[in-house]
Design a protein around this motif. Structure first.
Motif, PDB file in Angstrom:
ATOM      1  N   ASN A   1      -9.126  40.009 -34.446  1.00 19.49           N
ATOM      2  CA  ASN A   1      -7.445  39.608 -34.030  1.00 19.49           C
ATOM      3  C   ASN A   1      -6.911  40.401 -33.258  1.00 19.49           C
ATOM      4  O   ASN A   1      -7.408  41.103 -32.369  1.00 19.49           O
ATOM      5  CB  ASN A   1      -6.781  39.891 -35.736  1.00 19.49           C
ATOM      6  CG  ASN A   1      -7.644  39.108 -36.640  1.00 19.49           C
ATOM      7  OD1 ASN A   1      -7.865  38.092 -36.547  1.00 19.49           O
ATOM      8  ND2 ASN A   1      -7.674  39.831 -38.034  1.00 19.49           N
ATOM      9  N   ALA A   2      -5.683  39.800 -32.850  1.00 16.64           N
ATOM     10  CA  ALA A   2      -4.972  40.549 -31.895  1.00 16.64           C
ATOM     11  C   ALA A   2      -5.298  40.509 -30.461  1.00 16.64           C
ATOM     12  O   ALA A   2      -5.296  41.450 -29.694  1.00 16.64           O
ATOM     13  CB  ALA A   2      -4.189  41.710 -32.478  1.00 16.64           C
ATOM     14  N   ILE A   3      -6.193  39.617 -30.183  1.00 19.44           N
ATOM     15  CA  ILE A   3      -6.940  39.620 -28.886  1.00 19.44           C
ATOM     16  C   ILE A   3      -5.986  39.703 -27.795  1.00 19.44           C
ATOM     17  O   ILE A   3      -5.082  38.575 -27.457  1.00 19.44           O
ATOM     18  CB  ILE A   3      -7.870  38.482 -28.753  1.00 19.44           C
ATOM     19  CG1 ILE A   3      -8.839  38.396 -30.025  1.00 19.44           C
ATOM     20  CG2 ILE A   3      -8.451  38.486 -27.268  1.00 19.44           C
ATOM     21  CD1 ILE A   3      -9.901  37.378 -29.883  1.00 19.44           C
ATOM     22  N   ASP A   4      -6.008  40.846 -26.796  1.00 19.97           N
ATOM     23  CA  ASP A   4      -5.422  40.837 -25.679  1.00 19.97           C
ATOM     24  C   ASP A   4      -6.134  40.869 -24.411  1.00 19.97           C
ATOM     25  O   ASP A   4      -6.927  42.005 -24.371  1.00 19.97           O
ATOM     26  CB  ASP A   4      -4.607  42.279 -25.719  1.00 19.97           C
ATOM     27  CG  ASP A   4      -3.419  42.555 -24.639  1.00 19.97           C
ATOM     28  OD1 ASP A   4      -3.687  42.043 -23.597  1.00 19.97           O
ATOM     29  OD2 ASP A   4      -2.634  43.241 -24.784  1.00 19.97           O
TER      30      ASP A   4
ATOM     31  N   ARG B   1      -5.205  26.767 -47.740  1.00 15.68           N
ATOM     32  CA  ARG B   1      -5.493  25.595 -46.711  1.00 15.68           C
ATOM     33  C   ARG B   1      -4.667  25.657 -45.732  1.00 15.68           C
ATOM     34  O   ARG B   1      -4.945  25.692 -44.448  1.00 15.68           O
ATOM     35  CB  ARG B   1      -5.499  23.985 -47.162  1.00 15.68           C
ATOM     36  CG  ARG B   1      -5.942  23.156 -46.352  1.00 15.68           C
ATOM     37  CD  ARG B   1      -5.678  21.808 -46.957  1.00 15.68           C
ATOM     38  NE  ARG B   1      -6.510  21.714 -48.160  1.00 15.68           N
ATOM     39  CZ  ARG B   1      -8.013  21.449 -48.358  1.00 15.68           C
ATOM     40  NH1 ARG B   1      -8.596  21.205 -47.168  1.00 15.68           N
ATOM     41  NH2 ARG B   1      -8.417  21.312 -49.528  1.00 15.68           N
ATOM     42  N   GLU B   2      -3.394  26.023 -45.888  1.00 17.06           N
ATOM     43  CA  GLU B   2      -2.316  26.224 -45.094  1.00 17.06           C
ATOM     44  C   GLU B   2      -2.402  27.718 -44.205  1.00 17.06           C
ATOM     45  O   GLU B   2      -2.431  27.433 -43.070  1.00 17.06           O
ATOM     46  CB  GLU B   2      -0.995  26.356 -45.710  1.00 17.06           C
ATOM     47  CG  GLU B   2      -0.375  25.027 -46.159  1.00 17.06           C
ATOM     48  CD  GLU B   2      -0.333  23.727 -44.859  1.00 17.06           C
ATOM     49  OE1 GLU B   2      -0.033  24.182 -43.974  1.00 17.06           O
ATOM     50  OE2 GLU B   2      -0.779  22.643 -44.962  1.00 17.06           O
ATOM     51  N   SER B   3      -3.158  28.426 -44.923  1.00 12.60           N
ATOM     52  CA  SER B   3      -3.216  29.570 -44.175  1.00 12.60           C
ATOM     53  C   SER B   3      -4.404  29.520 -43.048  1.00 12.60           C
ATOM     54  O   SER B   3      -4.636  29.921 -42.172  1.00 12.60           O
ATOM     55  CB  SER B   3      -3.864  31.015 -45.031  1.00 12.60           C
ATOM     56  OG  SER B   3      -4.096  32.021 -44.362  1.00 12.60           O
TER      57      SER B   3
ATOM     58  N   GLY C   1      -9.170  33.443 -21.256  1.00 14.97           N
ATOM     59  CA  GLY C   1      -8.000  33.039 -20.857  1.00 14.97           C
ATOM     60  C   GLY C   1      -7.959  31.756 -21.759  1.00 14.97           C
ATOM     61  O   GLY C   1      -6.786  31.002 -21.518  1.00 14.97           O
ATOM     62  N   THR C   2      -8.916  31.254 -22.575  1.00  8.52           N
ATOM     63  CA  THR C   2      -8.754  29.717 -23.043  1.00  8.52           C
ATOM     64  C   THR C   2      -9.086  29.975 -24.492  1.00  8.52           C
ATOM     65  O   THR C   2      -9.191  31.180 -25.151  1.00  8.52           O
ATOM     66  CB  THR C   2      -9.816  28.856 -22.736  1.00  8.52           C
ATOM     67  OG1 THR C   2     -11.123  29.396 -23.165  1.00  8.52           O
ATOM     68  CG2 THR C   2      -9.642  28.631 -21.196  1.00  8.52           C
ATOM     69  N   GLY C   3      -8.654  29.125 -25.515  1.00  8.24           N
ATOM     70  CA  GLY C   3      -9.099  29.230 -26.819  1.00  8.24           C
ATOM     71  C   GLY C   3     -10.896  29.074 -27.044  1.00  8.24           C
ATOM     72  O   GLY C   3     -11.264  29.041 -26.068  1.00  8.24           O
TER      73      GLY C   3
ATOM     74  N   MET D   1      -5.377  27.351 -35.573  1.00  9.12           N
ATOM     75  CA  MET D   1      -4.384  27.325 -34.630  1.00  9.12           C
ATOM     76  C   MET D   1      -4.526  28.543 -33.835  1.00  9.12           C
ATOM     77  O   MET D   1      -4.304  28.434 -32.263  1.00  9.12           O
ATOM     78  CB  MET D   1      -3.031  27.150 -34.904  1.00  9.12           C
ATOM     79  CG  MET D   1      -2.725  25.829 -35.570  1.00  9.12           C
ATOM     80  SD  MET D   1      -1.157  25.538 -36.342  1.00  9.12           S
ATOM     81  CE  MET D   1       0.075  25.578 -34.557  1.00  9.12           C
ATOM     82  N   ASP D   2      -4.820  29.588 -34.219  1.00 11.58           N
ATOM     83  CA  ASP D   2      -4.663  30.994 -33.369  1.00 11.58           C
ATOM     84  C   ASP D   2      -5.980  30.913 -32.558  1.00 11.58           C
ATOM     85  O   ASP D   2      -6.167  31.243 -31.453  1.00 11.58           O
ATOM     86  CB  ASP D   2      -4.626  32.068 -34.406  1.00 11.58           C
ATOM     87  CG  ASP D   2      -4.074  33.222 -33.775  1.00 11.58           C
ATOM     88  OD1 ASP D   2      -3.329  33.012 -32.630  1.00 11.58           O
ATOM     89  OD2 ASP D   2      -4.083  34.349 -34.062  1.00 11.58           O
ATOM     90  N   VAL D   3      -7.274  30.378 -33.264  1.00 13.48           N
ATOM     91  CA  VAL D   3      -8.330  30.285 -32.678  1.00 13.48           C
ATOM     92  C   VAL D   3      -8.250  29.396 -31.449  1.00 13.48           C
ATOM     93  O   VAL D   3      -8.901  29.716 -30.272  1.00 13.48           O
ATOM     94  CB  VAL D   3      -9.534  29.732 -33.607  1.00 13.48           C
ATOM     95  CG1 VAL D   3     -10.544  29.299 -32.829  1.00 13.48           C
ATOM     96  CG2 VAL D   3      -9.892  30.656 -34.552  1.00 13.48           C
ATOM     97  N   ALA D   4      -7.512  28.452 -31.519  1.00 12.25           N
ATOM     98  CA  ALA D   4      -7.479  27.433 -30.466  1.00 12.25           C
ATOM     99  C   ALA D   4      -6.525  28.053 -29.244  1.00 12.25           C
ATOM    100  O   ALA D   4      -6.935  27.802 -28.198  1.00 12.25           O
ATOM    101  CB  ALA D   4      -6.578  25.980 -30.970  1.00 12.25           C
TER     102      ALA D   4
END
Length: 206
Positions: free
Chosen positions: A104-107, A69-71, A13-15, A77-80
């Motif tokens: 990826n796409a962790i549900d 770097r931007e990627s 439920g968290t990063g 951010m997605d990790v967090a």
């Protein structure tokens, strides 16, 4: 080292903890660091490499260090947020960057995710993708609590198909027009779909 050691654990439920590290099979997996020049360079080299682009059309076109770097910042951010876990795959002995493996796409409601991987040209031939995928899959099942991991690759990518099978992801079917054609966003190609369940037998490490 053949077992898996986690330096910290994910909290449902968290990063994820940015310092999270997985050790095993001669590898160390850590999250990518957008502020590391070495990480940015490896990410850029992978995303402009012809063999990578033959089989992948990334959502974000990367052509220079700033774009890389931007990627990586977007990945962080997605990790967090807990939505994905992109690991930088390194040699356990000397820290050399070898490639990437990601969940990826962790549900967390359906307890599912989608895995992907690539290996830098100079590291190919040593089963880096196989070893890193085994580590990441076991972490996703044991630490994140996922039930199902899916894996898809473009039709004809036989190397990726073999990696999936070695890592316990059997072929489940062909998805029509499920992936962009190489270098295009207006044409599509078929995808081989593989998956592994948490209850499936653990494959032997190479």
């Amino acid at each position: 080292m053949t077992g898996i050691h986690e330096s910290s654990s994910a909290r449902p439920g968290t990063g994820f903890d940015g310092s999270h590290v997985l050790d095993g099979h001669g590898l160390r997996l850590r999250f990518w660091d957008p502020e590391s020049a070495e990480d940015v360079d490896a990410w850029l080299r992978a995303h402009v490499e012809p063999e990578f682009l033959r089989w992948n059309t990334p959502l974000r076109t990367i052509t220079d260090a700033e774009g890389a770097r931007e990627s990586l910042r977007a990945k962080a951010m997605d990790v967090a947020a807990g939505g994905s876990a992109p690991f930088c795959v390194t040699d356990a002995a000397d820290g050399t960057i070898l490639g990437s493996v990601a969940v990826n796409a962790i549900d967390r409601i359906r307890r599912s995710g989608v895995v992907g991987y690539w290996v830098l040209p100079e590291a190919r031939g040593g089963r880096v993708a196989t070893r890193s995928l085994l580590l990441a899959a076991r972490w996703a099942f044991d630490e994140v609590g996922l039930h199902r991991l899916e894996l898809g690759h473009a039709l004809g990518h036989e190397a990726s198909c073999r990696i999936a099978e070695r890592c316990g992801f059997p072929y489940e079917g062909t998805l029509r027009g499920a992936m962009w054609e190489a270098g295009r966003r207006d044409a599509y190609r078929d995808v081989h779909s593989h998956a592994r369940l948490a209850a499936d037998p653990e494959p032997e490490a190479p």
